[in-house]
Enzyme design. Structure first.
Site, mmCIF file in Angstrom:
data_model
loop_
_atom_site.group_PDB
_atom_site.id
_atom_site.type_symbol
_atom_site.label_atom_id
_atom_site.label_comp_id
_atom_site.label_asym_id
_atom_site.label_seq_id
_atom_site.Cartn_x
_atom_site.Cartn_y
_atom_site.Cartn_z
ATOM 1 N N GLY A 1 0.823 -1.191 0.000
ATOM 2 C CA GLY A 1 0.000 0.000 0.000
ATOM 3 C C GLY A 1 0.861 1.247 0.000
ATOM 4 O O GLY A 1 2.046 1.211 0.346
ATOM 5 N N CYS A 2 0.273 2.372 -0.401
ATOM 6 C CA CYS A 2 1.028 3.617 -0.518
ATOM 7 C C CYS A 2 1.468 4.120 0.857
ATOM 8 O O CYS A 2 2.634 4.453 1.071
ATOM 9 C CB CYS A 2 0.196 4.663 -1.253
ATOM 10 S SG CYS A 2 -1.493 4.842 -0.655
ATOM 11 N N TYR A 3 0.516 4.200 1.795
ATOM 12 C CA TYR A 3 0.884 4.659 3.137
ATOM 13 C C TYR A 3 1.930 3.752 3.777
ATOM 14 O O TYR A 3 2.932 4.232 4.321
ATOM 15 C CB TYR A 3 -0.347 4.716 4.043
ATOM 16 C CG TYR A 3 -1.319 5.838 3.782
ATOM 17 C CD1 TYR A 3 -0.938 7.175 3.893
ATOM 18 C CD2 TYR A 3 -2.656 5.570 3.474
ATOM 19 C CE1 TYR A 3 -1.866 8.201 3.690
ATOM 20 C CE2 TYR A 3 -3.574 6.586 3.275
ATOM 21 C CZ TYR A 3 -3.178 7.904 3.391
ATOM 22 O OH TYR A 3 -4.084 8.912 3.206
#
Lengths: 335, 335, 335, 335
Positions: free
Chosen positions: A148-150
């Site tokens: 995921g990006c976060y």
């Protein structure tokens, strides 16, 4: 020449992947698929590719996939992806999956945040595709769960401290602000321009699905359960995530200690840059880079990282993983 | 104290009208209506009014309207409005209608750009609510057609020249750029933040419905058919319309002539300001003002006007019309 | 491998040129210069290049230039450039000049809009670097005047009509809106974020220096004096120029005629795309493409073009010119 | 009618104060001053006031101030203000000072973060103008130190918990993001539109001057030393501050407990609204409201507040203080 398919090519991560692959010297786009109602010439679906990409986006045909591609970037949404990935693997291609479906190793955690998992067998074998932390596991993998990006930005910000056991593993606080492209292409009231513009707000308070993913990565790095409070916000810009991570050092560390630690840890990494000053999302927008800065403040350590959520946080990292899987130079197409 | 209802209060022009009326010293909001699925406490529908407005938005009840209001601001969409306005008038309230349904006097033109008109009787009696040009007609009117946002800005920019017969009536070119709030509250792909942000594009090429409205106003001002080429664009900002109008002078005019003409024409107008320099949308955002500048360039006259599309282009102008209808000081609530 | 120097590398066109050249397969950056106070490591001057470019920006040394470079991209400002270009040429490098100093062939016009010209000799030999219109003149040139951003977009929008003699040569109206990066890197009150954000305004009314440049190009294309009224505006976005050009056809043309004319005219151009719908600046942002659409409206022809002012309007076009000069594939590094 | 002067009227807080006072029913602007080079008609200095404010901004004349005003809003910068405030007080007016010069009661702390304090006498008597927490001290004060924008939002977010002794007083973490107007009117490279737009970055890491101010307020509220780690960021929007405060409860609290606590604490406050959902800066932009939400997450309490930095964080709060000083209805001019 690696032949690359994109499954679910009609969204932002699809277009970003196309953008990167058009410049990749040792990979070529061969097959693009989407739901029937989102198909058409690439240049009609994405006007920015007019004159730049002659391909069509078509409904998925597994035989064509098998014939045309060595690897599939699977850009399908969470829950949908695990219905397709087994078929893609059966078609004989490597798969880099953008969804959360193969990220969380603990099925119970997955099922708490998402739905019942229907492909636990492949889940067990999937490599978690954060190269700076788990490169060896990615090499030669058949299925890579693209992070995921976060989690990407937050984990890189604090990994050197965790690896060296320098901070308490409870009470790591991750405060992040993302640009709006993280919301995907589907129009909604929150992201309607006159509502989102000039705005900034928190969301997913206490419930965001990336919280367990961040904990899993950090726990994996340190070898001991890490507890994370993750609070995301969204701001009125297109691209980028700035993560500000607050943690508690076990012993006193100077700014110099921190700087040396981070430079040493990331010195051979092509895409992680330890800065002398604060990172800014605009400096990494459109790139696969992660900019990091770390400082001691009031007895705590504050770590900052900036990435482009669509590149290092999605499509760029996927291509980086693809390069690793196929033994190519890791930065190909991404510099 | 004028009692004001807002019919269709759940959109941007509704909230802007609420905002203005909360500050109006001689008018009070008494009744707000919307479609059942958009009803609720004002502060729930519009969080910016939390603690500022105790009213509920309710489904329309004509008896309640009749009892509670002297005037209705009808913020319904084009085509829908003409189904309700006769009933509002029958309920004994004055109506200021924000839609296009009572603006175009030529039914054929209306029907070409919209649909079959179902209330031509009231159409005949409706006053066109652009006070700076048609103030006398508005006084005491029962039904006022509140002008479109583009027509307001474009017409004010060029009215002094038309009135004095100083320009050719063919080939007036109106090039406008609007902020995104003009698109209304319904999410769409074009106005999805990651698509609209950092963007600018033309739309309605040759077909925008405000073209005949601009022509009607200008024709009315000059007393002779005026032909207008109107080209709208939308930019990545919330509020404001900048109109750049190109016209052909019949005789040579100096910048001084133009400046004097405009200052004289608008000297008693509370909301039109003739500037010494170029107007900017930010200077009029959130206000009912229209800023104008005019210059001779290469044998043509170029007129610039800036307004806030939601205020002078909609809700502010409606309140201005309301003040006129009821004989109040015209600028009440709007300064 | 072409060795490329950038003179005046510390501004936006400098950084954009670096960005493009880092990806160019047959050119390499060898020498970067700036004023002493703006020198330093590229990655310190432009944090976005951290880890991506090991070069230093140094004060100009003509001997080093001579030794290190085959071609110089001269990104100096108007008026300053003509003091350096003769020296760069004497150092034995080809020069692509980004300033206006070598664009206007009529010295009187230049001196009216700028200052006294001090290098009229090289001016006479400079090729005007708009490849789609003047490709043959660029091949083998020693000095190329890279066109202005507005003239590039405006001229490409209307060139097919001019070339075929289909429109009146008087009264061409060019209405353009640029993003803010066109203002350069020097902070000013107008471009201070809280002033420029959410804003849009016209400037250079009747006086913009690109007006004579646009006229010169169009006159050159048609072989007869063309008169242009050019009105620029600036909006609150980073990149892009949308030009809306209004012109008067000599004879009636259908939308189909126009479409065919434009497709034929630009069919072999790698960077001009004739669209079926309205262009948008976001579709060309970060690319060297020009998107065009043209339509008949109310007896006039309206031509729209969108480019990225920093790429096709500056650095990308310069690299395109460089490729032409050196006989490389024209699109190298720019796709 | 309270007569109000603004000292240092040429900046953003000056113009915001003018904006509010133009609508205030029981106060009138009588005197505006600035440095000589920033003087002129209000409508020339701030085009948004064209036709709305007939006043001039003049160089400060203490006799005129004495004659024309009851109260002065002193919008001078830190360090400069304390050179003027004694003179303003001597001129017989009440003073509401926007700078930090009278906020920090501990001179040593002030001198560590700013410069040597030259008016410690008035410092001792100054009331800290955060009405929701210290209303009684403001009534009748001659000199009010208007709080900083960050301290206002952060303190209101967490005050109920501190007041009731429910959280640990060490390790309060305040993570804030401000809009760009907080930077003031002076152009700079960081806030140059093409640099700031689409950007977000932290600043003042470990050194921001509002850190001790937040600690002072919180310490005052709880009656015991509170230690705060404050980390500000700036985003690409005009107005607003979102503060996310992380704190450690002493005992377990449910979301219901928290909601009840906050509603009770702020129930009589006109400008603090406790929400049921996450606050957003756009909902408070242009208003004097503070929106708050609080939740339990992973054993911590996370408090969110949103204010407009120029209104509740500066000019609006100053007018609120003015209303209190003069015994007016506290919300006059601010609803």
């Amino acid at each position: 020449m690696i032949k690359v398919a994109i499954i679910g090519a009609s969204g932002y991560t699809g277009s970003e992947s196309i953008q990167i692959l058009l410049r990749h010297e040792q990979a070529e786009l061969t097959y693009l698929t989407a739901l029937p109602e989102e198909c058409g010439a690439v240049e009609d679906v994405f006007p920015q590719f007019k004159g730049r990409c002659p391909l069509q986006i078509e409904p998925l045909d597994l035989d064509k996939l098998s014939e045309l591609a060595d690897v599939a970037l699977c850009c399908l949404p969470h829950k949908v992806s695990m219905g397709f990935v087994p078929k893609l693997l059966d078609a004989g291609v490597k798969v880099i999956d953008f969804s959360a479906d193969y990220r969380l190793k603990d099925v119970d955690v997955y099922e708490k945040y998402y739905v019942k998992h229907t492909d636990t067998e492949n889940l067990m074998h999937a490599a978690f595709g954060l190269p700076e932390l788990f490169r060896e596991r990615i090499k030669g993998a058949s299925l890579v769960a693209n992070p995921g990006c976060y989690p990407t930005g937050a984990s890189l910000a604090v990994a050197p401290l965790l690896k060296k056991g320098l901070i308490e593993t409870e009470n790591v606080i991750v405060n992040s602000v993302t640009g709006s492209s993280g919301a995907g292409m589907k129009p909604s009231s929150k992201f309607h321009f006159p509502n989102m513009n000039e705005n900034l707000f928190p969301y997913g308070i206490g419930t965001h699905r990336h919280m367990p993913e961040i904990e899993q990565i950090m726990t994996d790095v340190v070898g001991k359960k890490v507890t994370v409070l993750f609070q995301p916000h969204v701001g009125s810009f297109d691209r980028g995530i700035l993560s500000t991570v607050y943690c508690q050092p076990k012993t006193k560390l100077s700014d110099e200690d921190l700087s040396k630690l981070y430079h040493d840890f990331y010195q051979d990494e092509p895409f992680v840059q330890v800065r002398k000053d604060a990172p800014a999302v605009k400096d990494v927008a459109g790139t696969n880079y992660c900019h990091i800065f770390v400082a001691c403040v009031k007895g705590k350590i504050v770590c900052f990282s900036a990435i482009d959520n669509l590149v290092k946080g999605a499509s760029g990292q996927a291509i980086q993983n693809m390069n690793i899987i196929f033994g190519l130079e890791e930065a190909l197409g991404l510099k």
